[in-house]
Design a protein around this motif. Sequence first.
Motif, PDB file in Angstrom:
ATOM      1  N   ILE A 106      99.081  10.974  66.759  1.00 38.65           N
ATOM      2  CA  ILE A 106     100.380  11.092  67.415  1.00 38.65           C
ATOM      3  C   ILE A 106     100.501  12.481  68.037  1.00 38.65           C
ATOM      4  O   ILE A 106      99.946  13.464  67.537  1.00 38.65           O
ATOM      5  CB  ILE A 106     101.554  10.831  66.451  1.00 38.65           C
ATOM      6  CG1 ILE A 106     101.554  11.828  65.290  1.00 38.65           C
ATOM      7  CG2 ILE A 106     101.500   9.413  65.914  1.00 38.65           C
ATOM      8  CD1 ILE A 106     102.763  11.684  64.383  1.00 38.65           C
ATOM      9  N   GLU A 107     101.214  12.533  69.130  1.00 42.94           N
ATOM     10  CA  GLU A 107     101.413  13.797  69.833  1.00 42.94           C
ATOM     11  C   GLU A 107     102.443  14.649  69.102  1.00 42.94           C
ATOM     12  O   GLU A 107     103.421  14.150  68.544  1.00 42.94           O
ATOM     13  CB  GLU A 107     101.884  13.533  71.266  1.00 42.94           C
ATOM     14  CG  GLU A 107     100.908  12.721  72.104  1.00 42.94           C
ATOM     15  CD  GLU A 107      99.599  13.460  72.331  1.00 42.94           C
ATOM     16  OE1 GLU A 107      99.618  14.705  72.453  1.00 42.94           O
ATOM     17  OE2 GLU A 107      98.550  12.775  72.404  1.00 42.94           O
ATOM     18  N   ALA A 108     102.216  15.944  69.111  1.00 39.42           N
ATOM     19  CA  ALA A 108     103.131  16.878  68.466  1.00 39.42           C
ATOM     20  C   ALA A 108     103.438  18.017  69.426  1.00 39.42           C
ATOM     21  O   ALA A 108     103.088  17.979  70.609  1.00 39.42           O
ATOM     22  CB  ALA A 108     102.522  17.394  67.171  1.00 39.42           C
ATOM     23  N   ARG A 155      98.096  17.668  68.003  1.00 40.41           N
ATOM     24  CA  ARG A 155      98.141  16.280  67.567  1.00 40.41           C
ATOM     25  C   ARG A 155      98.065  16.196  66.047  1.00 40.41           C
ATOM     26  O   ARG A 155      97.590  17.125  65.398  1.00 40.41           O
ATOM     27  CB  ARG A 155      96.991  15.480  68.189  1.00 40.41           C
ATOM     28  CG  ARG A 155      97.052  15.390  69.699  1.00 40.41           C
ATOM     29  CD  ARG A 155      95.862  14.647  70.240  1.00 40.41           C
ATOM     30  NE  ARG A 155      95.953  14.420  71.680  1.00 40.41           N
ATOM     31  CZ  ARG A 155      95.049  13.772  72.391  1.00 40.41           C
ATOM     32  NH1 ARG A 155      93.955  13.279  71.785  1.00 40.41           N
ATOM     33  NH2 ARG A 155      95.216  13.611  73.693  1.00 40.41           N
ATOM     34  N   SER A 193     105.977  15.735  64.072  1.00 40.79           N
ATOM     35  CA  SER A 193     105.729  15.940  65.497  1.00 40.79           C
ATOM     36  C   SER A 193     106.606  17.031  66.085  1.00 40.79           C
ATOM     37  O   SER A 193     106.373  17.492  67.210  1.00 40.79           O
ATOM     38  CB  SER A 193     105.931  14.634  66.268  1.00 40.79           C
ATOM     39  OG  SER A 193     107.286  14.215  66.177  1.00 40.79           O
ATOM     40  N   THR A 194     107.625  17.468  65.326  1.00 43.77           N
ATOM     41  CA  THR A 194     108.533  18.507  65.830  1.00 43.77           C
ATOM     42  C   THR A 194     108.144  19.900  65.354  1.00 43.77           C
ATOM     43  O   THR A 194     108.756  20.889  65.776  1.00 43.77           O
ATOM     44  CB  THR A 194     109.973  18.212  65.384  1.00 43.77           C
ATOM     45  OG1 THR A 194     110.069  18.366  63.957  1.00 43.77           O
ATOM     46  CG2 THR A 194     110.379  16.795  65.766  1.00 43.77           C
TER      47      THR A 194
END
Length: 381
Positions: free
Chosen positions: A16-18, A23, A214-215
Amino acid sequence: MADLSAAADPVLFRVIEAANGRRIGIATLNSEKTLHAIGLPMIRPLDAQLRVWAADPAIACVVLQAAGDKAFSAGGDVKTLAKAVRDAAPGSFPNPAALAFFTEEYRLDHRIHVYPKPLLCWGGGIVMGGGMGLFVGASHRVVTETTRAAMPEIAIGLFPDVGGSWFLPKLGAKAGLFAALTGAPLNGADLLAASLADFGLRQSDRDAVLASLSTIDWTGDAAADRMALSAVLTARAEAVAGLLPPSKLAAQAAVIETMCAGDSFATVVAAITGYAGDDVWLQKAAAALKAGSPTTAALVWAVRARAAGLSLAEVFRMELCIALHCCANPDFPEGVRALLIDKDHAPQWSPAGLAEIDPALIAAYFDAPGWAAHPLADLAV
């Protein structure tokens, strides 16, 4: 301790993108039917992917979890292993299947302990045996109100391995011995008190916790990223403080201390199996030791002395020798038969009682096969 049936994708991987273009790699054990029993079809892809993510500069953090809420992992795929032991040619030692399984399992466990990036392991539900081996090495270990952890190898004629010789003493000298001899289930508070877990969170908040990763302002610096992850998890743990059931070990600390105070194996075993109090948890622990493999109990006592002062890598090398000898002993396939196949719960141990244990035979469990080099010789820490 469960059977791993053949299934596609025993581990699921996604990224998942962060923040900052970083990632997060998420590995999900994917065998709910078997409570995520650990076998080579699970070990090999997981180990390979962890190596890939460790080398990828874009991956800032890794998460290890399991599908569903019932279990993280109930342990190793001992039914498959026991079948391989039963089917082996008479006198073959070490058993090839056992050698492959334990070598690769312990190598994966060690990799998690020394992983160069933050590694969050979600340990909700059942976390037993081989599941503990995966869990305890992570840099960020989450327990929940549902966590039920144990090293129950006494029931099947193995011994508390996967680094158990190193991490069980962290429960306390007497408590670690008690847990190894009885396989008594522990809860999240027990693991937190022993520094075998780091954060107590709510099981139902898992998706929200993972989404919050992710934040995080990931930097790519492992030390800074570990601190950032710790800050997020600490804030969430403080918000649900008091959620976990109270520590079982703490509640019975005085009784366990007295039970395990003896300076001889026979004295300690007699004290535990002779428990006559009204605490149900202690009653079940005493019954488990009484019904368990005498050889396993003797090994627990012997390992306690030999593991003192060993490094983690040295412990894994020692445990590999012991595990291979266990697989050459009839107690292991017999214990699996009685508990998991026929389920008659009437194992015929050999020897049948503690009085028949030969100390010389127990000492031989620590002898390595005639290797030119130990299969785990390259483990460095």
